[in-house]
Design a protein around this motif. Structure first.
Motif, PDB file in Angstrom:
ATOM      1  N   GLN A  26       0.819  -1.204   0.000  1.00 47.16           N
ATOM      2  CA  GLN A  26       0.000   0.000   0.000  1.00 47.16           C
ATOM      3  C   GLN A  26       0.859   1.263   0.000  1.00 47.16           C
ATOM      4  O   GLN A  26       0.517   2.253  -0.635  1.00 47.16           O
ATOM      5  CB  GLN A  26      -0.916   0.018   1.223  1.00 47.16           C
ATOM      6  N   LEU A  27       1.963   1.208   0.736  1.00 44.41           N
ATOM      7  CA  LEU A  27       2.825   2.384   0.864  1.00 44.41           C
ATOM      8  C   LEU A  27       3.814   2.528  -0.281  1.00 44.41           C
ATOM      9  O   LEU A  27       4.350   3.601  -0.507  1.00 44.41           O
ATOM     10  CB  LEU A  27       3.590   2.327   2.188  1.00 44.41           C
ATOM     11  N   GLY A  28       4.109   1.426  -0.948  1.00 48.72           N
ATOM     12  CA  GLY A  28       5.112   1.464  -1.999  1.00 48.72           C
ATOM     13  C   GLY A  28       6.519   1.508  -1.452  1.00 48.72           C
ATOM     14  O   GLY A  28       7.463   1.909  -2.138  1.00 48.72           O
TER      15      GLY A  28
ATOM     16  N   PHE B   1       2.438  12.307   4.193  1.00 47.02           N
ATOM     17  CA  PHE B   1       1.719  12.659   2.969  1.00 47.02           C
ATOM     18  C   PHE B   1       2.037  14.103   2.656  1.00 47.02           C
ATOM     19  O   PHE B   1       1.838  14.990   3.496  1.00 47.02           O
ATOM     20  CB  PHE B   1       0.212  12.459   3.156  1.00 47.02           C
TER      21      PHE B   1
ATOM     22  N   ILE C 297       4.895  10.076   0.848  1.00 44.47           N
ATOM     23  CA  ILE C 297       3.943   9.746  -0.207  1.00 44.47           C
ATOM     24  C   ILE C 297       3.418  11.027  -0.827  1.00 44.47           C
ATOM     25  O   ILE C 297       2.968  11.935  -0.108  1.00 44.47           O
ATOM     26  CB  ILE C 297       2.779   8.902   0.364  1.00 44.47           C
ATOM     27  N   ASP C 298       3.464  11.088  -2.158  1.00 43.32           N
ATOM     28  CA  ASP C 298       2.914  12.220  -2.902  1.00 43.32           C
ATOM     29  C   ASP C 298       1.392  12.071  -2.902  1.00 43.32           C
ATOM     30  O   ASP C 298       0.844  11.180  -3.549  1.00 43.32           O
ATOM     31  CB  ASP C 298       3.461  12.226  -4.318  1.00 43.32           C
ATOM     32  N   ALA C 299       0.718  12.928  -2.145  1.00 46.65           N
ATOM     33  CA  ALA C 299      -0.733  12.823  -1.989  1.00 46.65           C
ATOM     34  C   ALA C 299      -1.462  12.961  -3.323  1.00 46.65           C
ATOM     35  O   ALA C 299      -2.475  12.296  -3.545  1.00 46.65           O
ATOM     36  CB  ALA C 299      -1.224  13.874  -0.994  1.00 46.65           C
TER      37      ALA C 299
ATOM     38  N   ALA D  33      -0.437  12.030  -6.258  1.00 44.14           N
ATOM     39  CA  ALA D  33      -0.233  10.835  -7.083  1.00 44.14           C
ATOM     40  C   ALA D  33      -0.922   9.604  -6.500  1.00 44.14           C
ATOM     41  O   ALA D  33      -1.089   8.603  -7.189  1.00 44.14           O
ATOM     42  CB  ALA D  33       1.262  10.562  -7.246  1.00 44.14           C
ATOM     43  N   ARG D  34      -1.297   9.646  -5.238  1.00 42.92           N
ATOM     44  CA  ARG D  34      -1.882   8.482  -4.553  1.00 42.92           C
ATOM     45  C   ARG D  34      -3.256   8.817  -3.983  1.00 42.92           C
ATOM     46  O   ARG D  34      -3.544   8.580  -2.817  1.00 42.92           O
ATOM     47  CB  ARG D  34      -0.936   8.025  -3.433  1.00 42.92           C
TER      48      ARG D  34
ATOM     49  N   LEU E 104      -5.320   6.137  -1.974  1.00 37.83           N
ATOM     50  CA  LEU E 104      -4.841   5.927  -0.609  1.00 37.83           C
ATOM     51  C   LEU E 104      -5.211   7.118   0.277  1.00 37.83           C
ATOM     52  O   LEU E 104      -5.616   6.945   1.431  1.00 37.83           O
ATOM     53  CB  LEU E 104      -3.324   5.699  -0.606  1.00 37.83           C
TER      54      LEU E 104
END
Length: 108
Positions: free
Chosen positions: A14-16, A28, A58-60, A62-63, A66
């Protein structure tokens, strides 16, 4: 680090990125978020000081799936995960180092 959340569990897929063996700091961010840069430095510094702690950014934008699943409403938002990936703390805004260390104490 001010708010706890219902027990939600995240994994590497999920997180990559791989989870830390003791805890994971999940950030995020968005490209034009100025506090996100300072948050990145703070979380990376803490992760570097505490063995077994990973920092995942995490690039919000782009995701979005999630972001919606986790109800992320602002950047930066930081989730502190324990070794199993369970969210134990959640906060928005730029955290202070002392607050991140205290939140890690709860996760570890």
């Amino acid at each position: 680090m001010d708010r706890t959340t219902d027990a939600q569990r995240l994994d590497a897929s999920q997180l990559g990125a791989e989870l830390g063996t003791r805890a994971t700091l999940v950030q995020f961010s968005t490209a034009f978020c100025q506090p996100c840069r300072a948050t990145r430095r703070t979380l990376a510094e803490v992760a570097g000081m505490v063995e077994g702690v990973a920092h995942v950014e995490i690039d919000a934008e782009a995701r979005l799936a999630l972001v919606r699943t986790l109800d992320i409403r602002a950047t930066p938002t930081v989730l502190v995960l324990d070794a199993r990936g369970t969210v134990v703390r959640r906060a928005t805004g730029q955290p202070r180092t002392v607050d991140v260390v205290a939140a890690l104490g709860r996760a570890i």
